[in-house]
Design an enzyme around this catalytic site. Sequence first.
Site, PDB file in Angstrom:
ATOM      1  N   HIS A   1       0.852  -1.193   0.000  1.00 32.13           N
ATOM      2  CA  HIS A   1       0.000   0.000   0.000  1.00 32.13           C
ATOM      3  C   HIS A   1       0.893   1.250   0.000  1.00 32.13           C
ATOM      4  CE1 HIS A   1      -3.573   2.373   0.589  1.00 32.13           C
ATOM      5  NE2 HIS A   1      -2.915   3.055   1.512  1.00 32.13           N
TER       6      HIS A   1
ATOM      7  N   SER B   1       4.021   0.675   2.593  1.00 32.61           N
ATOM      8  CA  SER B   1       3.920  -0.372   3.609  1.00 32.61           C
ATOM      9  C   SER B   1       3.576  -1.698   2.941  1.00 32.61           C
ATOM     10  CB  SER B   1       2.784  -0.061   4.604  1.00 32.61           C
ATOM     11  OG  SER B   1       2.930   1.221   5.156  1.00 32.61           O
TER      12      SER B   1
HETATM   13  C1  GAR Z   1       1.329   0.430  -6.318  1.00 34.46           C
HETATM   14  O1  GAR Z   1       1.833   1.704  -6.125  1.00 34.46           O
HETATM   15  C2  GAR Z   1       0.684  -0.091  -5.048  1.00 34.46           C
HETATM   16  O2  GAR Z   1       1.287   0.397  -3.891  1.00 34.46           O
HETATM   17  C3  GAR Z   1      -0.723   0.441  -5.190  1.00 34.46           C
HETATM   18  O3  GAR Z   1      -1.027   0.313  -6.541  1.00 34.46           O
HETATM   19  C4  GAR Z   1       0.165   0.460  -7.308  1.00 34.46           C
HETATM   20  C5  GAR Z   1       0.219  -0.679  -8.308  1.00 34.46           C
HETATM   21  O4  GAR Z   1       1.284  -0.512  -9.189  1.00 34.46           O
HETATM   22  N1  GAR Z   1      -1.618  -0.302  -4.368  1.00 34.46           N
HETATM   23  C6  GAR Z   1      -2.680   0.227  -3.774  1.00 34.46           C
HETATM   24  O5  GAR Z   1      -3.011   1.386  -3.880  1.00 34.46           O
HETATM   25  C7  GAR Z   1      -3.484  -0.746  -2.916  1.00 34.46           C
HETATM   26  N2  GAR Z   1      -4.350  -0.080  -2.022  1.00 34.46           N
HETATM   27  P1  GAR Z   1       1.752  -1.709 -10.122  1.00 34.46           P
HETATM   28  O6  GAR Z   1       0.502  -2.260 -10.797  1.00 34.46           O
HETATM   29  O7  GAR Z   1       2.662  -1.063 -11.127  1.00 34.46           O
HETATM   30  O8  GAR Z   1       2.434  -2.736  -9.257  1.00 34.46           O
END
Ligand code: GAR
Length: 222
Positions: free
Chosen positions: A117, A144
Amino acid sequence: MMTDGALDLPRIVILISGTGSNMVAIADAIKDGAMDAMVAGVICNRPDAPGMQYARDRDIPVELVDHKAFDSREEFDVALMRAIDDFAPDLVVLAGFMRILTPEFTRHYHGRMINIHPSLLPKYQGLNTHQRAIDAGDSEHGVSVHFVTEELDGGPVIAQAIVPVTADDSADSLKGKVQKQEHILYPIVVKWFIQGRLGMNSDGATIDGKPIPQFGLKLTDQ
Ligand code: GAR
């Protein structure tokens, strides 16, 4: 007799909804020998998610479970559980999987499902975390990794990485800084789990049987 070494490896299933850059970071860390494990499958809930192709490029089996094909959250979660369990995972990794999960689902994977997150939990559960950190005038922001429980973005924190917020930061620049840390932090936490070092009890997360502090381990701790 031929044996398949992959059969003995701990199995990870990664759930994505979008770009999948964290999925790529974990898959590439495994390929580079950072841990003895395999990504048994990637499951995605959006047909337009670019991450599915990145997984296929790495010869990882990909399954689409489109939430729009289901009438209720409960029915979707049942289908999702089936798809996950078909891969017989030891660990389920949520990597930008943008769905609210039913209690039945989170209970089924209790102690073996983790999420990343983009905030220093318990700050900024939910969406728009980077803009909210800027609006609050925070000098520090970050990411986190936590065990998933019934509470959205609320399970015990395992580890955090902190980035500074500077006066010229926008939500986009901050997101870039945070994602750089995500791609370092997530493979490390996955490795700790695969090594059998992580656990969860009624007081929170543990490493090597010892309690992890409320705000998680920092990379320099281990
Ligand atoms: C990441 O930044 C992750 O921390 C966030 O989504 C993005 C996905 O990126 N997650 C959340 O917001 C969950 N609540 P990615 O698809 O490039 O891994």
